[in-house]
Design an enzyme around this catalytic site. Structure first.
Site, short mmCIF file in Angstrom:
data_model
loop_
_atom_site.label_atom_id
_atom_site.label_comp_id
_atom_site.label_asym_id
_atom_site.label_seq_id
_atom_site.Cartn_x
_atom_site.Cartn_y
_atom_site.Cartn_z
CG PHE A 84 -9.11 -10.33 10.81
CD1 PHE A 84 -7.84 -10.68 11.25
CD2 PHE A 84 -9.37 -10.33 9.44
CE1 PHE A 84 -6.84 -11.01 10.35
CE2 PHE A 84 -8.37 -10.67 8.54
CZ PHE A 84 -7.11 -11.02 9.00
CD GLN A 85 -6.93 -7.73 7.13
OE1 GLN A 85 -7.88 -7.53 6.39
NE2 GLN A 85 -5.76 -8.15 6.70
CD GLU A 95 -1.68 -2.40 1.60
OE1 GLU A 95 -0.50 -2.58 1.98
OE2 GLU A 95 -2.54 -3.29 1.62
CE LYS A 104 -16.55 -7.65 3.21
NZ LYS A 104 -15.77 -8.88 3.44
CG MET A 154 22.30 12.88 3.69
SD MET A 154 23.49 14.01 2.92
CE MET A 154 22.48 14.74 1.62
#
Lengths: 157, 570
Positions: B114-115, B52, B164, B475
């Site tokens: 969940f999630q 993502e 959802k 760097m």
């Protein structure tokens, strides 16, 4: 540093309080007092925030960027009516009872509930009045105290 | 007539089509699954990223190259948390982004389902605004609002979180109406009084500098800027986000100021009597210690975001407005005024000659990034979109690449997000398949999002990637060398693992390698010839090379370290 009072008109939407408070804390600023409640306009709430900021201009600008913030007014302390509410639960016994009630009544606090060994007072007034009442009650043993946060309104049009 | 009844998911896709979204980047997952069903049948192109974060940077690259909205879709929980970095990045660099995330069912919110992650809370400080949808009927209107907020005023990311069950809820498609946003009214037209005051200051100035940045590019004000600078002979510095807003190579162009800016750009600001700052935010990488910044200059500060004005530096003339309108106003107010800047312009011209950017490429020695870049630009016939990551290579590209057009330089300026280049290049190439898109990356950066090379191959997005491989976080190494007695703690990566040729090949790209000067032309020509697949060039460079000039963080812009020799006096 002197106190600054911001009166913030916001849309009454979920999360708006979180947005305002996180914008302030995210920039490292402290809040002395915050209160929020409905206004006479449908769908609009008013927040009153008291801070001691030098950087109040920057905070105002950052808050103004929030989509749900409609208007911010910094109130002039000389032209502002300000008040706060307090509920205080203090212990009482036979010896102290009279003294507690007398002091409360002299402070213009209203007794809202009295039990066997406690009394609850309500007081509305300036923050200083509330502070004073708290210190008066302290020697008797404050069990619990809640303050409602300062609210303010400009005393001109 | 009964209104058409759709699912929330169909409303999302219909809403995106209604907003003329043609491409979205994303990764599917449980909570967002309903939206992927109608997406399959939609003309909207979906690019399946491998992470993502990659999808988010792709949408940013798309938006930065086009100046239009970039759209990213992710699922709940980890899908949304992985988006936080691109959202924060887009907020810092004012990139218009719309993120749509799935959420667990509204009945499960708050139950540690969940999630489940508190996406609205997590993204609050990383977005310009965000929404949690509570009823499917809100979707069309919210999407219209979200696009409006993302693309107007100071652009930025907006997130819309949709549970959802709401995606499955049936509601009518109602064409979005007028927007009701009482708290969001960006000021685009400047106050004419302020413009007059600014022009009065400009007329009096003998040493003015136009200090311009990303705001010019967002506002598409480069032509107006060109007219203002050239008509009145005012030198221009372009910040990291503003590179390309004014053409490099023009005699008035001083290019990038700041920590790794060139001597003349940085010093011109220090010596100026007036800064005409437009679409810039006095970032610490430009100002170094603000108390020593442009001490002799009055400041005109124009920005569309009032919160930027006076944040770092007080402005004698603050102007809130869109850069294009502000510049047009200034041109009009200045009329036929002739500024006495001749001496100033020639002083700066001499300074440029006296203090050029320098590097030493030895015939047989290890490759130096600036040299490779200059050779690459020579071999590149067309105007390329150049995308960089973060670090030494980014600074070298900004210093040594000649930018002449806006929206041709994409990088992560404010947040400094390593791993930005490859996915952002994919986004840009998706928007402009016919253009040459070059991801000029460091090896440390590349390794952070390199799985997106698979996205480029499988989605047929033939970008070209040059990995400047010094086997180190360059760097970090440079700072350790200067400030930590060369104690190279955790900055070494090794230059031969991975084997970039095998990695490229395994991911469906062509891998090429250059080690020395004599390889450059051959390898780059080959890279430029291949257009049916992504190409990855492993360009092995000197790990000990350092970026100069340099002003240490918190230092004064009057004390510029020009080279390694100067370090001894530090």
């Amino acid at each position: 540093m002197s106190e600054r009072i911001l009166s913030i008109l916001v849309e009454d939407k979920p999360g708006v309080l979180a947005r305002v408070s996180s914008t302030i804390s995210r920039r490292g600023f402290n809040i002395n007092s915050l209160s929020v409640g409905p206004t006479n306009i449908e769908g609009r709430s008013k927040m009153t925030i008291v801070t001691e900021l030098d950087a109040v201009e920057q905070v105002k600008k950052q808050l103004n960027k929030l989509v749900n913030v409609i208007k911010i007014v910094e109130l002039d302390p000389n032209m502002t009516i300000e008040t706060e509410v307090l509920l205080l639960k203090v212990s009482i016994n036979k010896d102290s009872q009279t003294s507690v009630i007398e002091k409360a009544s002299l402070s213009n606090a209203t007794s809202v509930d009295v039990g066997q060994d406690f009394a609850i007072f309500e007081l509305t007034g300036s923050s200083k009045d509330l502070d004073k009442f708290e210190s008066l009650m302290k020697p008797f043993g404050i069990i619990e105290m809640v303050r409602g946060g300062r609210i303010a309104i400009q005393s001109n049009l | 007539m009964t209104k058409e009844q759709l699912t929330g998911a169909e409303l999302v896709i219909r809403g995106l089509e209604y907003l003329n979204v043609s491409t979205v980047f994303g990764v599917p997952g449980g909570a967002i699954l309903p939206a992927y069903d109608p997406l399959y049948d939609s003309p909207i192109r979906h690019i399946l990223a491998r992470h993502e974060q990659g999808a988010g940077h792709m949408a940013e690259g798309y938006a930065q190259a086009t100046g239009e909205l970039g759209v990213v879709i992710a699922t709940s929980g980890p899908g949304a948390t992985n988006l936080i970095t691109p959202l924060a990045n887009a907020l810092m660099d004012s990139t218009p982004l719309l993120a749509i995330t799935g959420q667990v069912a509204s009945t499960a919110i708050g139950n540690d389902a969940f999630q489940e992650a508190y996406t609205v809370g997590l993204s609050m400080a990383a977005t310009k605004h965000n929404y949690l949808i509570t009823d499917a009927s809100e979707i069309p209107q919210v999407l219209k609002e979200a696009k409006f907020i993302a693309t107007t005023g100071r652009p930025g990311p907006v997130l819309v979180d949709i549970p959802k069950d709401i995606l499955n809820q049936i509601a009518a498609w109602v064409e979005p109406g007028d927007l009701d946003l009482p708290g969001y009214k960006p000021t685009t037209e400047p106050n004419p009084k302020m413009v007059q005051q600014a022009s009065a200051l400009i007329k009096k100035s003998k040493k003015p500098i136009l200090y311009v940045g990303g705001g010019i590019i967002h506002s598409k004000a480069n032509n107006e800027l060109f007219e203002l600078a050239t008509k009145f002979s005012i030198p221009v510095v372009t910040t990291l986000m503003g590179r390309g807003a004014f053409p490099d190579g023009h005699e008035l162009c001083l290019e990038m100021p700041g920590m790794h800016g060139n001597y003349t750009a940085t010093t011109s600001i220090q010596n100026a009597d007036l800064l005409i700052a437009i679409g810039v935010r006095f970032d610490d990488r430009v100002t170094a210690n603000p108390s020593f910044f442009a001490q002799n200059a009055k400041v005109i500060h124009a920005d569309i975001d009032p919160a930027e004005i006076g944040k770092v530096r007080d402005a004698q003339v603050p102007i809130v407005g869109d850069a294009k309108s502000v510049i047009k106003g200034l041109i009009e107010a200045l009329g036929d005024e002739k500024l006495e800047t001749e001496n100033w312009v020639s002083e700066l011209k001499d300074m440029k000659t006296e203090f050029p950017l320098s590097y030493k490429q030895e015939e047989k020695g290890p490759l130096k990034v600036p040299y490779v870049l200059e050779e690459l630009q020579k071999l590149t016939k067309e105007e390329a979109i150049v995308v960089a990551g973060v670090g030494q290579h980014q600074m070298w590209v900004s210093q040594h690449w000649n930018f002449t057009e806006p929206n041709t330089w994409l990088n992560s300026g404010g947040l400094g997000t390593m791993g930005y280049a490859l996915p952002a290049a994919i986004g840009a190439k998706t928007a402009y398949p016919e253009k040459l898109v070059l991801a000029l990356d460091g090896d440390g950066c590349f390794q952070m999002t390199c799985q997106e090379l698979i996205t480029a191959s499988t989605e047929n997005i033939p970008i070209k990637i040059v990995v400047f491989n010094n086997g180190n976080h360059g760097m970090v190494r440079q700072w350790q060398k200067i400030f930590y007695n060369s104690k190279f703690s955790a900055s070494e990566l090794t230059h031969d693992t991975p084997d970039y040729l095998k990695l490229a090949e395994s991911m469906g790209a062509v891998g090429l390698r250059m080690m020395e000067k004599s390889d450059i032309e051959k390898v780059f020509n080959k890279m430029l010839e291949i257009n049916d697949r992504p190409v990855l060039v492993d360009c092995v460079v000197d790990p000990d090379d350092m970026v100069f000039p340099m002003v240490p963080a918190g230092g004064s812009n009057d004390q510029i370290i020009m080279n390694e020799e100067d370090l001894k006096n530090l």
